[in-house]
Design a protein around this motif. Structure first.
Motif, PDB file in Angstrom:
ATOM      1  N   ARG A  33      13.690 -16.191  10.665  1.00  0.00           N
ATOM      2  CA  ARG A  33      13.269 -14.792  10.714  1.00  0.00           C
ATOM      3  C   ARG A  33      12.426 -14.575   9.469  1.00  0.00           C
ATOM      4  NH1 ARG A  33      15.314  -9.939  13.148  1.00  0.00           N
ATOM      5  NH2 ARG A  33      16.593 -11.491  14.098  1.00  0.00           N
ATOM      6  N   ILE A  34      11.223 -14.087   9.682  1.00  0.00           N
ATOM      7  CA  ILE A  34      10.300 -13.830   8.576  1.00  0.00           C
ATOM      8  C   ILE A  34      10.049 -12.333   8.531  1.00  0.00           C
ATOM      9  CG2 ILE A  34       7.978 -14.285   7.692  1.00  0.00           C
ATOM     10  CD1 ILE A  34       8.172 -16.929   9.408  1.00  0.00           C
ATOM     11  N   GLN A  35      10.261 -11.743   7.365  1.00  0.00           N
ATOM     12  CA  GLN A  35      10.035 -10.314   7.210  1.00  0.00           C
ATOM     13  C   GLN A  35       8.782 -10.092   6.376  1.00  0.00           C
ATOM     14  OE1 GLN A  35      14.203  -9.986   5.915  1.00  0.00           O
ATOM     15  NE2 GLN A  35      14.246  -8.184   7.239  1.00  0.00           N
ATOM     16  N   LEU A  36       7.919  -9.217   6.903  1.00  0.00           N
ATOM     17  CA  LEU A  36       6.635  -8.937   6.270  1.00  0.00           C
ATOM     18  C   LEU A  36       6.518  -7.456   5.935  1.00  0.00           C
ATOM     19  CD1 LEU A  36       4.351 -10.869   8.804  1.00  0.00           C
ATOM     20  CD2 LEU A  36       5.221 -11.720   6.633  1.00  0.00           C
ATOM     21  N   VAL A  45      12.826 -14.478   4.160  1.00  0.00           N
ATOM     22  CA  VAL A  45      12.882 -15.590   5.111  1.00  0.00           C
ATOM     23  C   VAL A  45      14.347 -15.973   5.242  1.00  0.00           C
ATOM     24  CG1 VAL A  45      12.113 -17.919   5.684  1.00  0.00           C
ATOM     25  CG2 VAL A  45      10.722 -16.514   4.170  1.00  0.00           C
ATOM     26  N   SER A  46      14.827 -16.062   6.461  1.00  0.00           N
ATOM     27  CA  SER A  46      16.205 -16.491   6.655  1.00  0.00           C
ATOM     28  C   SER A  46      16.303 -17.376   7.888  1.00  0.00           C
ATOM     29  CB  SER A  46      17.136 -15.283   6.781  1.00  0.00           C
ATOM     30  OG  SER A  46      16.704 -14.446   7.833  1.00  0.00           O
ATOM     31  N   ARG A  86       6.641  -6.850  11.661  1.00  0.00           N
ATOM     32  CA  ARG A  86       7.470  -6.596  10.474  1.00  0.00           C
ATOM     33  C   ARG A  86       8.578  -7.641  10.367  1.00  0.00           C
ATOM     34  NH1 ARG A  86       8.122  -2.927   6.676  1.00  0.00           N
ATOM     35  NH2 ARG A  86       6.857  -1.307   7.607  1.00  0.00           N
ATOM     36  N   SER A  87       9.169  -7.992  11.490  1.00  0.00           N
ATOM     37  CA  SER A  87      10.220  -9.000  11.522  1.00  0.00           C
ATOM     38  C   SER A  87       9.910  -9.967  12.665  1.00  0.00           C
ATOM     39  CB  SER A  87      11.579  -8.331  11.738  1.00  0.00           C
ATOM     40  OG  SER A  87      12.597  -9.298  11.759  1.00  0.00           O
ATOM     41  N   LEU A  88       9.582 -11.200  12.305  1.00  0.00           N
ATOM     42  CA  LEU A  88       9.182 -12.221  13.287  1.00  0.00           C
ATOM     43  C   LEU A  88      10.234 -13.299  13.391  1.00  0.00           C
ATOM     44  CD1 LEU A  88       5.596 -13.123  12.073  1.00  0.00           C
ATOM     45  CD2 LEU A  88       6.143 -11.891  14.138  1.00  0.00           C
ATOM     46  N   GLN A  89      10.400 -13.826  14.574  1.00  0.00           N
ATOM     47  CA  GLN A  89      11.216 -15.030  14.742  1.00  0.00           C
ATOM     48  C   GLN A  89      10.262 -16.154  15.096  1.00  0.00           C
ATOM     49  OE1 GLN A  89      14.603 -15.041  17.343  1.00  0.00           O
ATOM     50  NE2 GLN A  89      15.059 -12.921  16.873  1.00  0.00           N
TER      51      GLN A  89
END
Length: 99
Positions: A33-36, A45-46, A86-89
């Motif tokens: 999961r990437i948060q932008l 990043v998690s 905003r939040s990507l997988q």
């Protein structure tokens, strides 16, 4: 479709920075999961689903951190950013690197 173009560009930039560890195997995958933020900067990043190999997971996280910012995201329409960017997988597999 607009969001897909941004996510494809983001994934390509990350893969350009990805150094797969020697332990990488074709059947591995890690889901991140990437948060932008709206400027395209990575603020988080998690690991959502581990590959089971710490070195492999860490290499994918390092690739995201190395990319650090995705300038194209700043051009995304606000609604597209909020809903899709905003939040990507993203899924990383060794065989996904540039075909």
């Amino acid at each position: 479709e607009v969001a897909m173009a941004y996510t494809d560009a983001i994934q390509a930039m990350i893969e350009d920075n990805w150094s797969r560890p020697p332990s990488a195997r074709r059947d591995m995958q890690v889901v991140l999961r990437i948060q932008l933020i709206p400027t395209g900067e990575v603020v988080g990043v998690s690991v959502l689903k581990s590959s089971g190999d710490q070195a492999f997971d860490r290499s994918a996280i390092n690739a995201v951190n190395k990319a650090a910012r995705f300038p194209e995201v700043a051009d995304a329409p606000p609604q597209v950013f909020e809903r899709r960017l905003r939040s990507l997988q993203l899924v990383f597999r060794p065989e996904d690197l540039r075909q």
